[in-house]
Scaffold this motif. Structure first.
Motif, mmCIF file in Angstrom:
data_model
loop_
_atom_site.group_PDB
_atom_site.id
_atom_site.type_symbol
_atom_site.label_atom_id
_atom_site.label_comp_id
_atom_site.label_asym_id
_atom_site.label_seq_id
_atom_site.Cartn_x
_atom_site.Cartn_y
_atom_site.Cartn_z
ATOM 1 N N MET A 1 0.824 -1.209 0.000
ATOM 2 C CA MET A 1 0.000 0.000 0.000
ATOM 3 C C MET A 1 0.866 1.270 0.000
ATOM 4 O O MET A 1 0.508 2.264 -0.633
ATOM 5 C CB MET A 1 -0.962 -0.001 1.190
ATOM 6 N N GLU B 1 1.887 1.536 -3.656
ATOM 7 C CA GLU B 1 0.790 1.961 -4.537
ATOM 8 C C GLU B 1 0.467 3.442 -4.352
ATOM 9 O O GLU B 1 0.316 4.178 -5.326
ATOM 10 C CB GLU B 1 -0.469 1.120 -4.269
ATOM 11 N N THR B 2 0.343 3.868 -3.098
ATOM 12 C CA THR B 2 -0.010 5.268 -2.840
ATOM 13 C C THR B 2 1.154 6.195 -3.195
ATOM 14 O O THR B 2 0.937 7.335 -3.589
ATOM 15 C CB THR B 2 -0.458 5.478 -1.377
ATOM 16 N N SER B 3 2.380 5.677 -3.099
ATOM 17 C CA SER B 3 3.549 6.442 -3.523
ATOM 18 C C SER B 3 3.482 6.704 -5.018
ATOM 19 O O SER B 3 3.755 7.814 -5.485
ATOM 20 C CB SER B 3 4.826 5.675 -3.179
ATOM 21 N N GLU C 1 0.927 7.017 -6.745
ATOM 22 C CA GLU C 1 -0.125 8.012 -6.976
ATOM 23 C C GLU C 1 0.290 9.395 -6.470
ATOM 24 O O GLU C 1 -0.427 10.374 -6.656
ATOM 25 C CB GLU C 1 -1.416 7.587 -6.269
ATOM 26 N N ASN D 1 0.400 10.290 -3.376
ATOM 27 C CA ASN D 1 -0.484 10.646 -2.265
ATOM 28 C C ASN D 1 0.304 10.638 -0.946
ATOM 29 O O ASN D 1 0.423 9.598 -0.289
ATOM 30 C CB ASN D 1 -1.658 9.660 -2.219
ATOM 31 N N ASP E 1 -1.576 9.306 2.355
ATOM 32 C CA ASP E 1 -1.757 7.855 2.444
ATOM 33 C C ASP E 1 -0.424 7.130 2.618
ATOM 34 O O ASP E 1 -0.346 6.145 3.349
ATOM 35 C CB ASP E 1 -2.500 7.319 1.222
ATOM 36 N N THR F 1 8.272 10.137 -1.321
ATOM 37 C CA THR F 1 7.427 8.939 -1.344
ATOM 38 C C THR F 1 8.089 7.749 -2.035
ATOM 39 O O THR F 1 7.948 6.618 -1.595
ATOM 40 C CB THR F 1 6.060 9.231 -1.999
#
Length: 197
Positions: free
Chosen positions: A88, A91-93, A95, A97, A100, A144
């Motif tokens: 996670m 994945e959020t990195s 994006e 974000n 998150d 990130t």
């Protein structure tokens, strides 16, 4: 940082009476998140590069202890849970974000805290992290992509039960965050200087 605390305004804003507000402010004063001035009034504690370095250096040592001790207690299910959190973060990195990434990263670290079963270290880490959160709010200083990669490497060493490298990588991970936080504080202080001129 440095903002004056006006009890009446804060009481109205939070819609609570002055008594619980004063009790909360006393606790924050004990934790040195607010400071009492010579005139008796309170203000939000200032920030400093020195404090950042102290907080993150101590945190890096304690996180090293945590990851090493967590390896002693880890199960296959724990590895699956940690793998999910690392996935996670990745994945959020991707994006971009920040919030998150920070949230899943925090869950990863907290999971290790619980696995370590070292109550003393965990208690101190939670106190440190309350102070570190102040610095995170100054600016999103998380790289990130780098933090995502670092979590993957840490997990890989955990899976291999390689305490030495897990501990070293964890310490370096926290110290990388320190360097980013130092830059954020320096930028914040420069902005304040520019405003006052």
């Amino acid at each position: 940082p440095g903002q004056q605390i006006v009890e009446e305004e804060l009481s109205n804003e939070l819609e609570i009476s002055r008594t619980p507000l004063r009790e909360a402010l006393q606790r924050l004063e004990l934790e040195e998140l607010v400071v009492r001035q010579p005139n008796g009034r309170l203000k939000v504690a200032p920030v400093s590069v020195k404090e950042v370095k102290e907080l993150f250096l101590v945190r890096s040592m304690l996180e090293g202890i945590v990851v090493s001790e967590a390896i002693d207690n880890i199960s296959d299910q724990d590895i699956k849970n940690l793998s999910y959190l690392v996935r996670m973060v990745k994945e959020t990195s991707g994006e971009g974000n920040h919030e998150d990434v920070s949230n899943f990263g925090t869950q990863f670290h907290t999971y290790l805290y619980n696995l370590s079963q070292n109550k003393t270290v965990v208690k101190i880490l939670f106190q440190l992290n309350d102070h570190i959160t102040r610095y995170r709010r100054l600016a999103h200083f998380i790289d990130t992509k780098k933090t995502s990669d670092e979590h993957e490497v840490i997990l890989d060493f955990i899976v291999k039960k390689d305490k030495k490298n897990a501990e070293t990588t964890m310490k370096n991970h926290v110290l990388d965050s320190m360097n980013q936080a130092v830059l954020a504080v320096m930028q914040y202080e420069e902005a304040l200087q520019t405003e006052s001129n």
